[in-house]
Structures are given as structure tokens and as C-alpha cells.
Design a protein around this motif. Sequence first.
Motif, PDB file in Angstrom:
ATOM      1  N   ALA A  17       0.812  -1.216   0.000  1.00 57.92           N
ATOM      2  CA  ALA A  17       0.000   0.000   0.000  1.00 57.92           C
ATOM      3  C   ALA A  17       0.850   1.272   0.000  1.00 57.92           C
ATOM      4  CB  ALA A  17      -0.923   0.007   1.216  1.00 57.92           C
ATOM      5  N   ASN A  18       2.067   1.189   0.550  1.00 55.79           N
ATOM      6  CA  ASN A  18       2.920   2.374   0.654  1.00 55.79           C
ATOM      7  C   ASN A  18       4.389   1.959   0.584  1.00 55.79           C
ATOM      8  OD1 ASN A  18       4.127   4.824   1.149  1.00 55.79           O
ATOM      9  ND2 ASN A  18       3.462   4.977   3.279  1.00 55.79           N
ATOM     10  N   PRO A  19       4.899   1.645  -0.618  1.00 52.78           N
ATOM     11  CA  PRO A  19       6.284   1.180  -0.719  1.00 52.78           C
ATOM     12  C   PRO A  19       7.334   2.257  -0.459  1.00 52.78           C
ATOM     13  CG  PRO A  19       5.297   1.322  -2.889  1.00 52.78           C
ATOM     14  CD  PRO A  19       4.205   1.599  -1.896  1.00 52.78           C
ATOM     15  N   ILE A  20       6.953   3.503  -0.473  1.00 54.74           N
ATOM     16  CA  ILE A  20       7.900   4.583  -0.179  1.00 54.74           C
ATOM     17  C   ILE A  20       8.114   4.719   1.322  1.00 54.74           C
ATOM     18  CG2 ILE A  20       8.349   7.069  -0.367  1.00 54.74           C
ATOM     19  CD1 ILE A  20       8.599   5.466  -3.000  1.00 54.74           C
ATOM     20  N   GLY A  21       7.070   4.589   2.100  1.00 53.42           N
ATOM     21  CA  GLY A  21       7.182   4.679   3.550  1.00 53.42           C
ATOM     22  C   GLY A  21       6.753   6.025   4.084  1.00 53.42           C
ATOM     23  N   VAL A  22       7.280   6.369   5.255  1.00 54.61           N
ATOM     24  CA  VAL A  22       6.864   7.542   6.005  1.00 54.61           C
ATOM     25  C   VAL A  22       8.070   8.470   6.187  1.00 54.61           C
ATOM     26  CG1 VAL A  22       5.905   8.337   8.199  1.00 54.61           C
ATOM     27  CG2 VAL A  22       5.135   6.164   7.217  1.00 54.61           C
ATOM     28  N   PHE A  23       7.892   9.749   5.870  1.00 57.57           N
ATOM     29  CA  PHE A  23       8.956  10.728   6.093  1.00 57.57           C
ATOM     30  C   PHE A  23       9.207  10.879   7.589  1.00 57.57           C
ATOM     31  CE2 PHE A  23       7.632  11.932   1.829  1.00 57.57           C
ATOM     32  CZ  PHE A  23       8.839  12.200   1.223  1.00 57.57           C
ATOM     33  N   VAL A  24      10.477  11.013   7.956  1.00 59.89           N
ATOM     34  CA  VAL A  24      10.837  11.214   9.360  1.00 59.89           C
ATOM     35  C   VAL A  24      11.802  12.390   9.470  1.00 59.89           C
ATOM     36  CG1 VAL A  24      10.499   8.799  10.027  1.00 59.89           C
ATOM     37  CG2 VAL A  24      12.766   9.559   9.320  1.00 59.89           C
ATOM     38  N   ASP A  25      11.769  13.023  10.626  1.00 56.49           N
ATOM     39  CA  ASP A  25      12.711  14.079  10.970  1.00 56.49           C
ATOM     40  C   ASP A  25      13.834  13.414  11.763  1.00 56.49           C
ATOM     41  OD1 ASP A  25      14.121  16.081  12.381  1.00 56.49           O
ATOM     42  OD2 ASP A  25      12.371  17.395  12.426  1.00 56.49           O
ATOM     43  N   PRO A  26      15.060  13.386  11.230  1.00 53.16           N
ATOM     44  CA  PRO A  26      16.129  12.664  11.913  1.00 53.16           C
ATOM     45  C   PRO A  26      16.481  13.242  13.280  1.00 53.16           C
ATOM     46  CG  PRO A  26      17.033  14.002  10.163  1.00 53.16           C
ATOM     47  CD  PRO A  26      15.540  14.070  10.032  1.00 53.16           C
ATOM     48  N   GLY A  72       3.973   7.905  12.151  1.00 54.42           N
ATOM     49  CA  GLY A  72       4.023   9.327  11.833  1.00 54.42           C
ATOM     50  C   GLY A  72       4.433  10.226  12.973  1.00 54.42           C
ATOM     51  N   ASP A  73       4.840   9.635  14.113  1.00 58.93           N
ATOM     52  CA  ASP A  73       5.204  10.435  15.290  1.00 58.93           C
ATOM     53  C   ASP A  73       6.444  11.297  15.057  1.00 58.93           C
ATOM     54  OD1 ASP A  73       3.111   9.111  16.480  1.00 58.93           O
ATOM     55  OD2 ASP A  73       4.359   7.911  17.847  1.00 58.93           O
ATOM     56  N   PHE A  74       7.300  10.921  14.105  1.00 60.11           N
ATOM     57  CA  PHE A  74       8.520  11.662  13.851  1.00 60.11           C
ATOM     58  C   PHE A  74       8.487  12.406  12.523  1.00 60.11           C
ATOM     59  CE2 PHE A  74      10.179   7.942  16.392  1.00 60.11           C
ATOM     60  CZ  PHE A  74      10.278   8.637  17.592  1.00 60.11           C
ATOM     61  N   SER A  75       7.303  12.569  11.963  1.00 57.25           N
ATOM     62  CA  SER A  75       7.189  13.236  10.664  1.00 57.25           C
ATOM     63  C   SER A  75       7.615  14.694  10.754  1.00 57.25           C
ATOM     64  CB  SER A  75       5.749  13.157  10.145  1.00 57.25           C
ATOM     65  OG  SER A  75       5.417  11.823   9.856  1.00 57.25           O
ATOM     66  N   PRO A  76       8.320  15.178   9.736  1.00 53.17           N
ATOM     67  CA  PRO A  76       8.686  16.592   9.730  1.00 53.17           C
ATOM     68  C   PRO A  76       7.461  17.442   9.418  1.00 53.17           C
ATOM     69  CG  PRO A  76       9.397  15.527   7.700  1.00 53.17           C
ATOM     70  CD  PRO A  76       8.807  14.447   8.565  1.00 53.17           C
ATOM     71  N   PRO A  77       7.501  18.747   9.739  1.00 54.82           N
ATOM     72  CA  PRO A  77       6.349  19.615   9.456  1.00 54.82           C
ATOM     73  C   PRO A  77       5.999  19.618   7.959  1.00 54.82           C
ATOM     74  CG  PRO A  77       8.001  20.777  10.757  1.00 54.82           C
ATOM     75  CD  PRO A  77       8.594  19.456  10.387  1.00 54.82           C
ATOM     76  N   THR A  78       7.014  19.620   7.117  1.00 52.77           N
ATOM     77  CA  THR A  78       6.792  19.579   5.672  1.00 52.77           C
ATOM     78  C   THR A  78       7.675  18.497   5.078  1.00 52.77           C
ATOM     79  OG1 THR A  78       6.476  21.979   5.703  1.00 52.77           O
ATOM     80  CG2 THR A  78       6.828  20.957   3.554  1.00 52.77           C
ATOM     81  N   PRO A  79       7.059  17.409   4.578  1.00 53.72           N
ATOM     82  CA  PRO A  79       7.898  16.343   3.981  1.00 53.72           C
ATOM     83  C   PRO A  79       8.633  16.840   2.755  1.00 53.72           C
ATOM     84  CG  PRO A  79       5.609  15.619   4.260  1.00 53.72           C
ATOM     85  CD  PRO A  79       5.668  17.079   4.575  1.00 53.72           C
TER      86      PRO A  79
END
Length: 187
Positions: free
Chosen positions: A148-157, A180-187
Motif C-alpha cells: 500500500a505504501n512502498p515509499i514509507g513515512v517521512f521522518v525528521d532525523p 508518523g510520530d517523527f514526521s517533519p512539518p513539511t515532507p
Amino acid sequence: ADSAVIHPKFHHFNLKTTKLQEMIDWYSTLVGAEVLHQDDVGAWLSNDAANHRIALLAFPGFVDDPEKETRTGLHHSAFEYDSFEDLNASYLRLREEGIEPALCLDHGMTLSYYFQDPDGNHVELQVDTFGDWSKSSEWMRTSAEFAANPIGVFVDPAKVADAAAAREPFAEIHRRAMNGDFSPPTP
């Protein structure tokens, strides 16, 4: 005749550049590559016992492509760490050197930080989230989540590093990243 495929191991990548010394310095900082040979038209570097892992060619007449991002060709090369701790320590070291990832993703089977070299080539530094290639490969083959989502989830390192500094186990960091807990404000 034996027609079985012999599976060679990947050995090196070769990049064309107009910025030879800048590229040497950058790859030295990123992955600890050392020059084994350099001349006027190139350099051959390694970060392990191999005779070279990165080749850089700088022939006269090479020109930079201002539209590189939209051209076909190699998207990125990748280096894998044995542990999340090694990936995170490298992120922190590189951040101190002023080298920040262009983007970061938890792909489900890897946590991946993508950096951009001086010529605009992307280099992925990653760790297998399963710690076992057979398990991560099986997850890719069978997971509805990956399909469903092979790219994955953006994270803020930086958020990931903060969680590691708070002694969260990597399994929990990975679970939270995928939520999504570590997602950046703007991917």
C-alpha cells in the motif's frame, strides 16, 4: 553448459564530476572513504578493504547538468549500517560537520537517510529495521502495508535522534516512525 546465474556482489559505483576534490572531501566525511589513487582525471576511494568502492572521473569537457533532478539515470547509491546506533551516530557526526540529510524515510524494512553530494547525487545511509535480511525481504514480499505504501513515512532525523537519546529502543522508534510520530512539518 551450466546456465545457473552466479550472483556477484556489488563492488563500486563510478561518478563523473567537475568537482573532484570537493567530491573526495564529501565522501571522506560521509562514509570514511580514503583515496587509494588520484590523478588529474580521477580518484579511486575505499572505505573498507576493497581496492575501491567509489570511483570519480573528472575528464576535461565534463559539464554539470542543471536539470539533473528531472533526468533519467541513477537515483541513488546506498550504504548500510549494522545497527540503528551506528546510523544515528553517523547522523549526529555529519550534522556537526554541517551535512544534513535532504530527506529521511522509514520504508518499513529500512530506516533511510538520503544525503546529496556536491554534484547532486543522492546517497542513502540505512539500517535494516528487522536486523535480518531474510525477515525484511519476506516482509517486502508479503506485507499489505508495504504494497500500500512502498515509499514509507517521512521522518525528521533530529526527532529520531532525540528519541534515541531518551533511550527508546529502536523497535519502538521504528514503530513510532511508521505511525508518523517523527514526521517533519513539511515532507
